[in-house]
Structures are given as structure tokens and as C-alpha cells.
Design a protein around this motif. Structure first.
Motif, PDB file in Angstrom:
ATOM      1  N   ILE A   1       6.836 -11.322  -4.863  1.00 31.32           N
ATOM      2  CA  ILE A   1       6.368 -10.601  -3.007  1.00 31.32           C
ATOM      3  C   ILE A   1       6.220  -8.931  -2.999  1.00 31.32           C
ATOM      4  N   VAL A   2       5.698  -9.091  -2.257  1.00 34.91           N
ATOM      5  CA  VAL A   2       5.371  -7.201  -2.178  1.00 34.91           C
ATOM      6  C   VAL A   2       6.046  -6.782  -0.183  1.00 34.91           C
ATOM      7  N   VAL A   3       6.971  -6.369  -0.925  1.00 33.70           N
ATOM      8  CA  VAL A   3       7.184  -5.718   0.733  1.00 33.70           C
ATOM      9  C   VAL A   3       6.848  -4.377   1.293  1.00 33.70           C
ATOM     10  N   MET A   4       6.211  -4.234   3.082  1.00 36.39           N
ATOM     11  CA  MET A   4       5.529  -3.386   2.894  1.00 36.39           C
ATOM     12  C   MET A   4       6.525  -1.969   3.572  1.00 36.39           C
ATOM     13  N   ARG A   5       6.059  -0.929   3.755  1.00 35.43           N
ATOM     14  CA  ARG A   5       6.928  -0.031   4.483  1.00 35.43           C
ATOM     15  C   ARG A   5       6.711  -0.478   6.456  1.00 35.43           C
ATOM     16  N   PRO A   6       7.694  -0.408   7.091  1.00 34.29           N
ATOM     17  CA  PRO A   6       8.203  -0.990   8.185  1.00 34.29           C
ATOM     18  C   PRO A   6       6.348   0.080   9.236  1.00 34.29           C
ATOM     19  N   GLU A   7       6.064   1.934   8.397  1.00 26.29           N
ATOM     20  CA  GLU A   7       5.164   1.848   9.553  1.00 26.29           C
ATOM     21  C   GLU A   7       3.443   1.285   8.766  1.00 26.29           C
TER      22      GLU A   7
ATOM     23  N   SER B   1      -0.424  -0.468   8.306  1.00 27.26           N
ATOM     24  CA  SER B   1      -1.137  -0.626   8.826  1.00 27.26           C
ATOM     25  C   SER B   1      -1.643  -1.724   8.783  1.00 27.26           C
ATOM     26  N   LYS B   2      -2.255  -2.934   9.523  1.00 29.33           N
ATOM     27  CA  LYS B   2      -3.536  -3.412   9.168  1.00 29.33           C
ATOM     28  C   LYS B   2      -4.220  -2.904   8.184  1.00 29.33           C
ATOM     29  N   SER B   3      -5.256  -1.883   7.879  1.00 26.86           N
ATOM     30  CA  SER B   3      -5.693  -1.764   6.763  1.00 26.86           C
ATOM     31  C   SER B   3      -5.246  -1.501   5.645  1.00 26.86           C
ATOM     32  N   ASP B   4      -3.621  -0.725   5.613  1.00 29.70           N
ATOM     33  CA  ASP B   4      -2.430  -0.984   4.044  1.00 29.70           C
ATOM     34  C   ASP B   4      -2.566  -2.407   3.365  1.00 29.70           C
ATOM     35  N   ILE B   5      -2.101  -3.722   4.389  1.00 30.79           N
ATOM     36  CA  ILE B   5      -2.432  -5.044   4.034  1.00 30.79           C
ATOM     37  C   ILE B   5      -3.639  -5.217   3.833  1.00 30.79           C
TER      38      ILE B   5
ATOM     39  N   LEU C   1       0.051  -2.408  -7.662  1.00 26.55           N
ATOM     40  CA  LEU C   1       0.238  -2.499  -6.213  1.00 26.55           C
ATOM     41  C   LEU C   1       1.550  -2.082  -5.777  1.00 26.55           C
ATOM     42  N   GLU C   2       2.416  -1.701  -7.355  1.00 29.10           N
ATOM     43  CA  GLU C   2       3.715  -0.634  -6.698  1.00 29.10           C
ATOM     44  C   GLU C   2       2.881   1.227  -6.719  1.00 29.10           C
ATOM     45  N   THR C   3       2.298   0.816  -7.083  1.00 29.35           N
ATOM     46  CA  THR C   3       1.668   2.288  -6.040  1.00 29.35           C
ATOM     47  C   THR C   3       0.323   2.138  -4.716  1.00 29.35           C
ATOM     48  N   ALA C   4       0.410   1.133  -4.526  1.00 28.01           N
ATOM     49  CA  ALA C   4      -0.602   1.032  -3.818  1.00 28.01           C
ATOM     50  C   ALA C   4      -0.058   1.889  -2.688  1.00 28.01           C
ATOM     51  N   PRO C   5      -0.976   2.100  -1.362  1.00 27.93           N
ATOM     52  CA  PRO C   5      -0.065   2.996  -0.065  1.00 27.93           C
ATOM     53  C   PRO C   5       0.600   2.089   0.432  1.00 27.93           C
ATOM     54  N   MET C   6       1.952   2.401   1.263  1.00 27.32           N
ATOM     55  CA  MET C   6       2.853   1.997   2.030  1.00 27.32           C
ATOM     56  C   MET C   6       3.353   0.517   1.684  1.00 27.32           C
TER      57      MET C   6
END
Length: 82
Positions: free
Chosen positions: A2-8, A10-14, A53-58
Motif C-alpha cells: 500500500i502506498v499512502v500519499m500525503r494529504p496535499e 495532486s492528481k499528477s503526483d498520483i 516509491l518511497e522517494t516519489a513526490p508526495m
């Protein structure tokens, strides 16, 4: 995994994270929440470049499915909301 994204995020980060997964031959499922989004990785976890993955933005964190899962907006030690 599971990859948990930061609350802020964007769609481009996903899109960036899902593209990384597709290039590794993995499928995924984006789960949009009211506070943050998570991405479930579908496929063998040994195909995952965890460091990328861990170093990807957001990206906030990457969890193995065998780890205890909390709601995505909680951290260990934080009390339960009622």
C-alpha cells in the motif's frame, strides 16, 4: 503493498506513482479518501522498486500488506477517534 500519499498530493503526483508501477509490470487501485489517497499495488511485491516509491513526490509511506494497517491518516501511537 500500500502506498499512502500525503494529504496535499495532486492528481499528477498520483499519476507519477501509478506510472512507476505500470512500468514495473504491476497494476494498481487508487483509493480516494476524504483526507488522503492510497494506492494498492496489485501483483508480486518483489517486482516493486520500493526505494523509487518511497522517494516519489508526495508519498508519505509504503506499507507491506502483512504490516498492521491503521486508517491512512493515523500514525502508530495515536489514539482512536470516536
Amino acid at each position: 503493498m500500500i502506498v499512502v500519499m500525503r494529504p496535499e498530493c495532486s492528481k499528477s503526483d498520483i499519476l507519477h506513482v501509478t506510472d512507476l508501477l505500470r512500468k514495473s509490470g504491476l497494476d494498481n487501485c487508487v483509493i480516494r479518501g476524504s483526507r488522503r489517497d492510497v494506492i494498492e499495488i496489485l501483483g508480486p511485491s518483489e517486482w516493486v522498486d520500493r526505494k523509487a516509491l518511497e522517494t516519489a513526490p508526495m508519498v508519505e509511506r509504503v506499507l507491506d500488506k502483512d504490516e498492521p494497517l491503521l486508517t491512512s491518516d493515523r500514525v502508530p501511537g495515536q489514539g482512536t477517534r470516536e
